[in-house]
Design a protein around this motif. Structure first.
Motif, PDB file in Angstrom:
ATOM      1  N   ALA A 155       0.820  -1.220   0.000  1.00 53.80           N
ATOM      2  CA  ALA A 155       0.000   0.000   0.000  1.00 53.80           C
ATOM      3  C   ALA A 155       0.852   1.268   0.000  1.00 53.80           C
ATOM      4  O   ALA A 155       0.393   2.323   0.423  1.00 53.80           O
ATOM      5  CB  ALA A 155      -0.936   0.004   1.206  1.00 53.80           C
ATOM      6  N   GLY A 156       2.098   1.166  -0.474  1.00 62.72           N
ATOM      7  CA  GLY A 156       2.951   2.350  -0.541  1.00 62.72           C
ATOM      8  C   GLY A 156       3.540   2.754   0.782  1.00 62.72           C
ATOM      9  O   GLY A 156       3.984   3.900   0.934  1.00 62.72           O
ATOM     10  N   ALA A 203      -8.376   2.017 -13.787  1.00 61.86           N
ATOM     11  CA  ALA A 203      -8.326   1.803 -12.346  1.00 61.86           C
ATOM     12  C   ALA A 203      -9.596   2.319 -11.710  1.00 61.86           C
ATOM     13  O   ALA A 203     -10.092   3.388 -12.071  1.00 61.86           O
ATOM     14  CB  ALA A 203      -7.113   2.497 -11.744  1.00 61.86           C
ATOM     15  N   ALA A 204     -10.118   1.569 -10.723  1.00 61.36           N
ATOM     16  CA  ALA A 204     -11.320   2.005 -10.039  1.00 61.36           C
ATOM     17  C   ALA A 204     -11.022   3.145  -9.076  1.00 61.36           C
ATOM     18  O   ALA A 204     -11.856   4.012  -8.842  1.00 61.36           O
ATOM     19  CB  ALA A 204     -11.940   0.835  -9.283  1.00 61.36           C
ATOM     20  N   GLN A 205      -9.812   3.166  -8.525  1.00 61.56           N
ATOM     21  CA  GLN A 205      -9.461   4.180  -7.523  1.00 61.56           C
ATOM     22  C   GLN A 205      -7.957   4.420  -7.551  1.00 61.56           C
ATOM     23  O   GLN A 205      -7.174   3.484  -7.757  1.00 61.56           O
ATOM     24  CB  GLN A 205      -9.882   3.702  -6.126  1.00 61.56           C
ATOM     25  CG  GLN A 205      -9.578   4.672  -5.004  1.00 61.56           C
ATOM     26  CD  GLN A 205     -10.024   4.122  -3.653  1.00 61.56           C
ATOM     27  OE1 GLN A 205     -10.821   3.188  -3.597  1.00 61.56           O
ATOM     28  NE2 GLN A 205      -9.532   4.697  -2.577  1.00 61.56           N
ATOM     29  N   ILE A 206      -7.561   5.666  -7.330  1.00 66.39           N
ATOM     30  CA  ILE A 206      -6.144   6.018  -7.226  1.00 66.39           C
ATOM     31  C   ILE A 206      -5.887   6.588  -5.840  1.00 66.39           C
ATOM     32  O   ILE A 206      -6.606   7.464  -5.372  1.00 66.39           O
ATOM     33  CB  ILE A 206      -5.727   7.036  -8.298  1.00 66.39           C
ATOM     34  CG1 ILE A 206      -5.809   6.400  -9.690  1.00 66.39           C
ATOM     35  CG2 ILE A 206      -4.326   7.567  -8.033  1.00 66.39           C
ATOM     36  CD1 ILE A 206      -5.512   7.345 -10.827  1.00 66.39           C
ATOM     37  N   SER A 207      -4.871   6.088  -5.180  1.00 68.06           N
ATOM     38  CA  SER A 207      -4.463   6.591  -3.870  1.00 68.06           C
ATOM     39  C   SER A 207      -3.093   7.250  -4.012  1.00 68.06           C
ATOM     40  O   SER A 207      -2.099   6.576  -4.260  1.00 68.06           O
ATOM     41  CB  SER A 207      -4.394   5.453  -2.845  1.00 68.06           C
ATOM     42  OG  SER A 207      -3.913   5.933  -1.605  1.00 68.06           O
ATOM     43  N   ALA A 208      -3.075   8.579  -3.900  1.00 68.52           N
ATOM     44  CA  ALA A 208      -1.826   9.318  -4.081  1.00 68.52           C
ATOM     45  C   ALA A 208      -1.660  10.381  -3.007  1.00 68.52           C
ATOM     46  O   ALA A 208      -1.581  11.583  -3.283  1.00 68.52           O
ATOM     47  CB  ALA A 208      -1.805   9.950  -5.474  1.00 68.52           C
ATOM     48  N   PRO A 209      -1.597   9.972  -1.729  1.00 73.64           N
ATOM     49  CA  PRO A 209      -1.329  10.945  -0.663  1.00 73.64           C
ATOM     50  C   PRO A 209       0.119  11.403  -0.719  1.00 73.64           C
ATOM     51  O   PRO A 209       0.915  10.860  -1.506  1.00 73.64           O
ATOM     52  CB  PRO A 209      -1.604  10.122   0.601  1.00 73.64           C
ATOM     53  CG  PRO A 209      -1.278   8.729   0.205  1.00 73.64           C
ATOM     54  CD  PRO A 209      -1.725   8.606  -1.223  1.00 73.64           C
ATOM     55  N   PRO A 210       0.506  12.404   0.091  1.00 71.42           N
ATOM     56  CA  PRO A 210       1.902  12.848   0.090  1.00 71.42           C
ATOM     57  C   PRO A 210       2.846  11.697   0.370  1.00 71.42           C
ATOM     58  O   PRO A 210       2.576  10.835   1.216  1.00 71.42           O
ATOM     59  CB  PRO A 210       1.924  13.883   1.225  1.00 71.42           C
ATOM     60  CG  PRO A 210       0.536  14.369   1.323  1.00 71.42           C
ATOM     61  CD  PRO A 210      -0.329  13.180   1.017  1.00 71.42           C
TER      62      PRO A 210
END
Length: 216
Positions: A155-156, A203-210
C-alpha cells in the motif's frame, strides 16, 4: 537450474513449500499450478534467471489457484502464447538490488476474496522493482474481491526502503486501488508510474497521498 515442464505433463506445487529455479519454461500442452485454493495460502515459485516462457498453462484458468511468483533476477522477461492465471507476482529478496521485469504476454492475477495487492515490491531491504507491460500485452487483476497495484509494499508504506516503477506500453486493468505513493525517504528508491503512447490504464481508484522525502 533451468526448469522445463514438458508437453503432456502437469506439475503441481503443493502448499507448504517454496520452489526455486533460474529460467522457467512451460511448453505447449503442459500445465503448472498449485491445485490449492485456500485463502491466504499462496505457493511461491522463485525465478532467478532471465527467461520465463509460458506456451502452456500456468494456474488453473478461471478457477482460483494460489500459485504465485517471486521475480528475483536482474532482467527477467515473461512471454509466451499460453494461458497465465496466477495469484501474485512480486519481488521478495535482495539477492539482486534491482530487478527489471518485462511482461510480454496477456496475464491474469486472481485472488478469491477481499482487497489484495497483486503486484508489488515486498523485498527485505533497499531495492527497486521495475515492471514493464509490453505493447499488445494486457495485465488484468480480477477476483471475488478487488485487485490492487502498488510498488512500495502492498500500500505504498512498507517499513523498508522499497521502490521501483511501472511502465505501461500495453493495457493494465486494476479493479481496486492503484497506489501512487511511497513512504520511503531514499531518493534511490522512488516509486514511478508511466503510461507511454499507446498504453491504457483502467483503475477504479487512485491513492496518491503525500509521499516520503524520496517522493514519487
Amino acid at each position: 537450474s533451468r526448469v522445463f515442464i514438458r508437453t503432456g505433463t502437469t506439475v503441481t506445487t503443493p502448499f507448504g513449500f517454496s520452489y526455486f529455479c533460474l529460467d522457467l519454461f512451460v511448453e505447449a500442452g503442459a500445465k503448472l499450478y498449485s491445485n490449492h485454493t485456500v485463502v491466504n495460502q499462496n505457493v511461491y515459485v522463485y525465478i532467478y534467471g532471465t527467461t520465463w516462457i509460458c506456451d502452456g498453462e500456468i494456474g488453473n484458468g478461471a478457477t482460483l489457484d494460489n500459485i504465485s511468483f517471486n521475480v528475483e533476477g536482474v532482467n527477467v522477461s515473461l512471454s509466451g502464447t499460453g494461458q497465465f492465471a496466477a495469484a501474485r507476482i512480486r519481488k521478495f529478496q535482495t539477492v539482486n538490488t534491482t530487478t527489471n521485469f518485462t511482461i510480454s504476454m496477456n496475464i491474469t492475477l486472481r485472488f478469491p476474496t477481499g482487497s489484495t495487492t497483486m503486484i508489488y515490491n515486498g523485498a527485505n531491504g533497499a531495492s527497486n522493482f521495475h515492471v514493464t507491460i509490453g505493447a499488445g500485452s494486457t495485465v488484468t487483476l480480477v477476483g471475488a474481491g478487488t485487485g490492487n497495484l502498488a510498488m512500495d509494499g502492498t500500500a505504498g508504506a512498507d517499513t523498508g526502503a522499497l521502490g521501483g516503477s511501472y511502465t505501461v506500453n500495453g493495457t493494465l486493468i486494476v479493479p481496486g486501488i492503484l497506489y501512487l505513493t511511497t513512504n520511503s525517504a531514499n531518493t534511490a528508491q522512488q516509486c514511478r508510474f508511466e503510461i507511454n503512447n499507446g498504453g491504457v490504464v483502467r483503475a477504479a481508484q487512485i491513492s496518491a497521498p503525500p509521499s516520503g522525502t524520496g517522493l514519487h
